[in-house]
Write an enzyme that holds these catalytic residues in place. Structure first.
Site, PDB file in Angstrom:
ATOM      1  CB  SER A 114      -0.901   0.013   1.238  1.00 33.83           C
ATOM      2  OG  SER A 114      -0.221   0.565   2.360  1.00 33.83           O
ATOM      3  CG  ASP A 115       1.670   5.808  -1.138  1.00 35.75           C
ATOM      4  OD1 ASP A 115       2.543   5.888  -0.246  1.00 35.75           O
ATOM      5  OD2 ASP A 115       1.632   6.574  -2.109  1.00 35.75           O
ATOM      6  CE1 TYR A 116       4.893   6.956   6.062  1.00 36.78           C
ATOM      7  CE2 TYR A 116       2.877   7.912   6.926  1.00 36.78           C
ATOM      8  CZ  TYR A 116       4.215   7.571   7.084  1.00 36.78           C
ATOM      9  OH  TYR A 116       4.862   7.866   8.255  1.00 36.78           O
TER      10      TYR A 116
END
Ligand code: NOJ
Length: 703
Positions: free
Chosen positions: A251-253
């Site tokens: 995932s991104d942040y």
């Protein structure tokens, strides 16, 4: 493995740079590592500190599974190379390969075996700050540079070198269509047809996966209403099922958490079920999969097969990286500063990235005999020309200022300096043979969440240029920026304008190399420069309209244009000048001397273009090949880049560049969600030349 241990592998938590365990801020991450409930850590680096944390995971957790450390090494770890957009402007993928190789060596010896790079988000949005991190507006150009970076980081596509010295895992990001954010506002909605998705946004990812990219990062945006983090069509169907991707998707942040704000998930449990169910494999920073995974499994909202698949993907990369053989890094081999060779590579590549936008009356190169030179403007003496997303090196090692670069290149000249004050700049210019005006944007004005609604030169810089111009003395303008700019009227009056982008650690030397002609400029624009913000989006590979502007009838009203702007952009994709002149032939189809204007199914045709250096200096030219499907069941872009080659020629020298065109270059994806690629019979225009407006054309008929 227990279910908890499996879920732990799907979790990535953050750290605080080059600090070791034992601090309060990182206590949660350290505890998870000790408990064997953590797969990966981001934002840690340094041989000693990564070893200390690794030792906790390996020696104190039940199974001793090593952690995978990841970091944003975007254009350099210690040695900052030019920003990625600049690298694309080189039209020389070796530039990105060298960045990736130097970065991988520095990163790996600092205990980190995974970079969140390359970014390959095709975009038509110069307002979007993250345009700086990718390769611009063209899918093919993005694909070529993505492959160079993946290979530079990882070695061959089969992954056999991943475990070796000087290699790290790459991450193809952001999956997908992040560059399509409405209005260029970061994280904003993306509504995209299947054909646009497949023809425009997906191709660089496919190329990166084919080159062996070990991981993929999900994007913050929605894709036609469904957030990329919960998008089974993109992550599962296209990436994993169609393309057979066997790495993992991170995932991104806090991207999983953000499914709630998107209005897609009701709560954290929902967010974990939807994202992991859709094909996500690792959660960055938010902890919903660990917090709710067991309950979701018990409730049948997540299957153990899906969890096992995600764990397998993550462990497979840890094996490939050699972490199970040796989870530590050799502290005595840690690279702790840019080496002379790395700096030389950064200087050389930065010069290759620069684009000469304008050069009237051969204002550039500067005469080596100039007795006095003024270097003025807000960025003239800046030691922060690293650009967005610098690595640890950008914080520790200043870049060479342009003032220092000019001083070093012209040791016999009197070099004066003035900053951002127009009167002081004019005074310095008045007393000098020639003035170098350095204007542009701070690094903070591009990159993530750095969106501008006005992309002109900020804060009085045009006034500064005007003040210098008013002295009547010779001057040249150097731009340092992270995106295309709207260049005001000053542009047409400026004798010369050099687009230097954010050039990295060796900025000043690389700029001076071009200014004094030690290196000939040969870069080309990887993005269109608009005339005005109101013209955005303006890009070369647009579709045909029913009412295009006819240059022969410029006063026709009922055509697709603006009343208050001249037609077309300020500067087109592929534009860039040099210090010499070139002639290019019309493209010739076919091998040898046999002309071939027809192509049967499954065949390839060679396109040959002859380039001659017609000037008096050696120089570089980028031969560009574009195609246009004249009539298709889905209207096709007026031109699509399908090949390019940067050549260096001595005065009078000639070279013939050959490109192969096949079905892949001539066909397109339809709106079929299951993925249909069509090559339709009929006429194709083939253009070759030195920019996207190259007039030289031939035609090809697909049978
Ligand atoms: C957010 C950015 O979108 C992404 O590109 C980056 O890799 C992560 N943060 C991690 O820092």
């Amino acid at each position: 493995m227990t279910v908890e241990e499996k879920l732990g592998q799907l979790q990535q938590l953050t750290w605080t740079g080059d600090t070791g365990p034992g601090g309060g801020q990182t206590a949660e991450t350290e505890a998870a590592a000790r408990a064997g409930l953590l797969g990966s850590v981001l934002n840690i680096h340094g041989a000693r500190h990564t070893n200390e944390l690794q030792r906790i995971a390996v020696e104190e957790s039940r199974l001793g599974i090593p952690l995978l450390f990841g970091l944003d090494v975007i254009h350099g770890f210690w040695t900052t190379f030019p920003i990625p957009l600049a690298q694309a402007a080189s039209f020389d993928p070796e530039v990105s390969r060298r960045d990736a190789e130097v970065s991988a060596a520095e990163t790996r010896t600092n205990g980190v075996r995974w970079t969140f790079s390359p970014m390959m988000d095709v975009t038509h949005e110069p307002r979007w700050g993250r345009i700086a991190e990718g390769s611009g507006e063209d899918p093919y150009l993005n694909a070529v540079f993505a492959v160079a970076k993946v290979e530079g980081y990882q070695g061959p596509a089969d992954g056999t070198e991943l475990g070796g010295d000087g290699r790290i895992a790459a991450c193809a990001k952001h999956f997908v269509a992040y560059g399509g954010a409405e209005g260029g506002r970061d994280y904003n909605t993306v509504d995209v047809s299947e054909q646009r998705l497949r023809n425009h946004y997906l191709p660089p990812f496919k190329s990166a996966i084919d080159a062996g990219a070990a991981t993929v990062m999900a994007a913050f945006n929605t894709v036609s209403g469904v957030p990329a983090h919960g998008n089974a069509h993109t992550m599962q169907t296209v990436l994993k099922d169609e393309w057979g991707f066997d790495g993992f998707v991170v995932s991104d942040y806090t991207g999983v958490q953000e499914l709630i704000a998107h209005g897609f998930a009701e709560d954290g449990a929902d967010a974990a079920a939807l994202s992991f169910g859709a094909g996500l494999d690792m959660e960055m920073v938010s902890t919903h999969v660990v917090d709710h995974g067991k309950a979701l499994l018990d409730a049948g909202r997540l299957t153990i097969e899906r969890v096992d698949d995600a764990v397998t993907r993550i462990l497979r990369l840890k094996y490939a990286l050699g972490l199970f053989d040796d989870p530590y890094c050799d502290e005595s081999a840690e690279i702790t500063e840019p080496t002379a060779a790395a700096r030389a590579a950064a200087r050389d590549t930065a010069a290759r990235c620069m684009v000469l936008l304008r050069n009237e009356g051969a204002a550039l190169p500067l005469a080596a005999t100039a007795a006095s030179i003024a270097v003025v403007g807000p960025f003239a003496d800046s030691a922060d020309l690293h650009g967005t997303w610098g690595g640890p090196g950008a914080r520790r090692y200043p870049s060479v200022s342009i003032l220092d670069g000019v001083r070093a290149a012209a040791p016999d000249a009197v070099v004066s300096h003035a900053g951002a004050d127009p009167d002081e700049a004019a005074a310095a210019a008045g007393g000098a043979d020639v003035t170098v005006i350095v204007v542009g944007e701070e690094a903070e004005l591009s990159g993530e969440a750095a969106v501008r609604s006005d992309i002109g030169l900020p804060r009085g810089q045009e006034e500064l240029i005007a003040a210098v111009a008013a002295t009547g003395k010779p001057y040249v303008v150097v731009l340092v920026n992270g995106r295309p700019l709207v260049l005001g009227d000053w542009f047409d009056a400026a004798p010369a304008v050099l687009e230097a982008w954010h050039p990295g650690i060796e900025a000043g030397h690389a700029v001076a190399d071009i200014l004094f002609g030690t290196v000939a400029p040969g870069g080309k624009l990887p993005v269109t420069f608009p005339r005005a913000v109101g013209q955005i989006p303006v890009y070369y590979n647009h579709e045909s309209t029913g009412r295009p502007v006819d240059p022969a009838h410029p006063d026709e009203k009922y055509v697709s244009t603006y009343l208050d702007l001249a037609d077309g952009p300020r500067l087109p994709f592929g534009h860039g000048l040099g210090y010499t002149t070139f002639s290019t032939s019309e493209p010739a189809l076919g091998r040898d001397e046999i002309s071939r204007a027809e192509l049967a199914r499954g065949e390839q045709v060679t396109v040959r273009v002859t380039v001659t250096n017609t000037g008096e200096r050696a120089g570089d030219e980028v031969v560009q090949l574009y195609v246009h499907d004249v009539a298709a069941s889905i209207a096709q872009p007026v031109r699509r880049l399908r090949g390019f080659e940067r050549v260096t020629l001595e005065p009078g020298a000639t070279v013939t560049v050959a490109f192969e065109l096949g079905e892949e270059d001539l066909g397109f994806w339809t709106n079929d969600p299951a993925g249909t690629f069509l090559v339709e019979r009929g006429r194709f225009d083939v253009y070759a030349g030195t920019s996207s407006t190259a007039p030289a054309r031939t035609t090809l008929r697909v049978l």
